[in-house]
Every structure is written in C-alpha cells, then in structure tokens.
Design an enzyme around this catalytic site. Structure first.
Site, PDB file in Angstrom:
ATOM      1  N   VAL A  67       0.867  -1.178   0.000  1.00 25.78           N
ATOM      2  CA  VAL A  67       0.000   0.000   0.000  1.00 25.78           C
ATOM      3  C   VAL A  67       0.901   1.224   0.000  1.00 25.78           C
ATOM      4  CG1 VAL A  67      -1.976  -1.075   1.138  1.00 25.78           C
ATOM      5  CG2 VAL A  67      -0.164  -0.059   2.532  1.00 25.78           C
ATOM      6  N   SER A  68       0.363   2.343  -0.452  1.00 20.45           N
ATOM      7  CA  SER A  68       1.205   3.527  -0.612  1.00 20.45           C
ATOM      8  C   SER A  68       1.451   4.262   0.698  1.00 20.45           C
ATOM      9  CB  SER A  68       0.570   4.489  -1.617  1.00 20.45           C
ATOM     10  OG  SER A  68      -0.727   4.866  -1.181  1.00 20.45           O
ATOM     11  N   GLY A  69       0.473   4.229   1.617  1.00 25.43           N
ATOM     12  CA  GLY A  69       0.610   4.960   2.862  1.00 25.43           C
ATOM     13  C   GLY A  69       1.295   4.152   3.943  1.00 25.43           C
ATOM     14  N   GLY A 100       4.557   1.962   1.306  1.00 30.23           N
ATOM     15  CA  GLY A 100       5.318   3.041   0.699  1.00 30.23           C
ATOM     16  C   GLY A 100       5.045   3.114  -0.781  1.00 30.23           C
ATOM     17  N   GLU A 168      -0.246  10.444  -4.541  1.00 31.50           N
ATOM     18  CA  GLU A 168       0.771  10.231  -3.515  1.00 31.50           C
ATOM     19  C   GLU A 168       2.114   9.887  -4.135  1.00 31.50           C
ATOM     20  OE1 GLU A 168      -0.944   7.238  -1.078  1.00 31.50           O
ATOM     21  OE2 GLU A 168      -2.285   8.617  -0.016  1.00 31.50           O
TER      22      GLU A 168
END
Length: 206
Positions: A67-69, A100, A168
């Site tokens: 995941v990006s967050g 990340g 993001e």
C-alpha cells in the site's frame, strides 16, 4: 471430447478460476476461444490433473502486497493477501509486505522478496496488480526473476492504481527530487562559504 467453461474446468482441477486463467495465459494448458469465452478441452483438463499430481508442478509462492501509505491501509494489505491466498496452487512460502510508494526502489519487503528469489526459496512471485510490485521498471524485475528461474503472476493485469495513490506517488517523486536538489545546493553553498573564508574542505586554513 467436451469443451468446458472456465468455472467448470477449474472445478474439475480443484483450483480457483483465476488460477486456471493464469495457467492458460502462460501456456500451461491449451485454451480454445468460443467468441469471447475461454473453453478447455476435457482431455486437456484430465491430462493436467495427472501432471499436477505427478509432482512436476511444485510451486514455491511468494506473495507480495503493498500500500502507498505508511498507516491506515491495513485492510487493503489484508484484502490483497486474502485474494492471493485464495488463488494459490502451491506452497505459500511467505507474504512480503511494504508500506510506501511504488516508485521507491529500496523497499524492505521487496528486498526480502528479491533475496528469496535469488536463493531459490521462491519460484513464483504473485501480486494482485502489476503496480503493487513497481510503478516503473517492472520489465527489469521480470528479467531478474527469469534469471533465477522464477516467474511473475499477476491476478488482474490491466488495472492501474487509483487517483489517490497516483497523487501520492507524484508527491513522493517531487519530494525526492526536491530533496536531492536541496542537497546539491547545500553542498554548493558550503563549498562557496569555505572558499570565501579561505579554508579548504577539511576545515584547515590555506
């Protein structure tokens, strides 16, 4: 000979339909197209059952989820893992996780996955979508996997990340380059100040 629909053929083989589709895409089982539907020969399905039971299809699966967050997206990680486990047809060796941007090359989970591929403990890398593994440079990763005798399987090949994650990633990219530019300017400023003060780079006066 009977031509079986995807769901019926998968049921006979005892695998998930997505898994059978991946086998067809990789050429592991012949497929016949009837209009826009895949059909499988009952003869090929029975032969596949024999092959699968002979031990020639030992799969050491490494599942990669990302995941990006950094926080607040645990449910997405769990959903990715659940979908990959539901379609697994071999031994799931380990689940590799990262939180990340997909633009980052130095990700702990990805580094561990690459190590596992290199030492042979993972022979099949599986992801839900290509962009989970990397935003760019996916071709190089595939080549690296091939060199070590591993393959990449993507459950949903066509989908790209949502608008929020793309945003993001863009912010991450800008931040990275801004940080590098700031570092270069800081280094130039330090050298200029040292030169104006009559000192060398090691702090010793000329």
């Amino acid at each position: 000979m009977e031509l079986l629909r995807l769901s019926k053929a998968a049921k006979r083989l005892g695998v998930h339909p997505v898994t059978l589709r991946l086998w067809a895409d990789s050429g592991k089982i012949p497929v016949t197209w009837v209009g826009r539907e895949r059909r499988f020969s009952s003869v090929d399905v029975e032969a596949m059952k024999v092959t699968a039971g002979s031990g020639d299809w030992i799969r050491l699966e490494g599942l990669y989820v990302r995941v990006s967050g950094s926080t607040g997206q645990e449910s997405s990680l769990e959903a990715q893992e659940a979908e990959l486990r539901a379609t697994a047809t071999g031994d799931v060796v380990k689940v590799f996780k990262d939180r990340g941007s997909g633009l980052r090359e130095d990700r702990p989970g990805l580094n561990k996955l690459l190590t596992a591929v290199a030492d042979g403990s993972v022979t099949v890398v599986r992801v839900t979508h290509e962009d989970r593994l990397a935003r760019f440079g996916l071709g190089w990763l595939k080549r690296l996997f091939t060199v070590h005798g591993a393959t990449l399987e993507v459950l949903h090949p066509k989908r790209t990340g949502g608008r929020q994650e793309l945003l993001e990633d863009f912010i991450s990219l800008v931040t990275t380059f801004a940080g590098r530019l700031y570092g270069m300017r800081s280094a130039d400023a330090r050298r200029r100040l040292l030169a104006e003060s009559g000192q060398c780079g090691d702090g010793v006066a000329k």
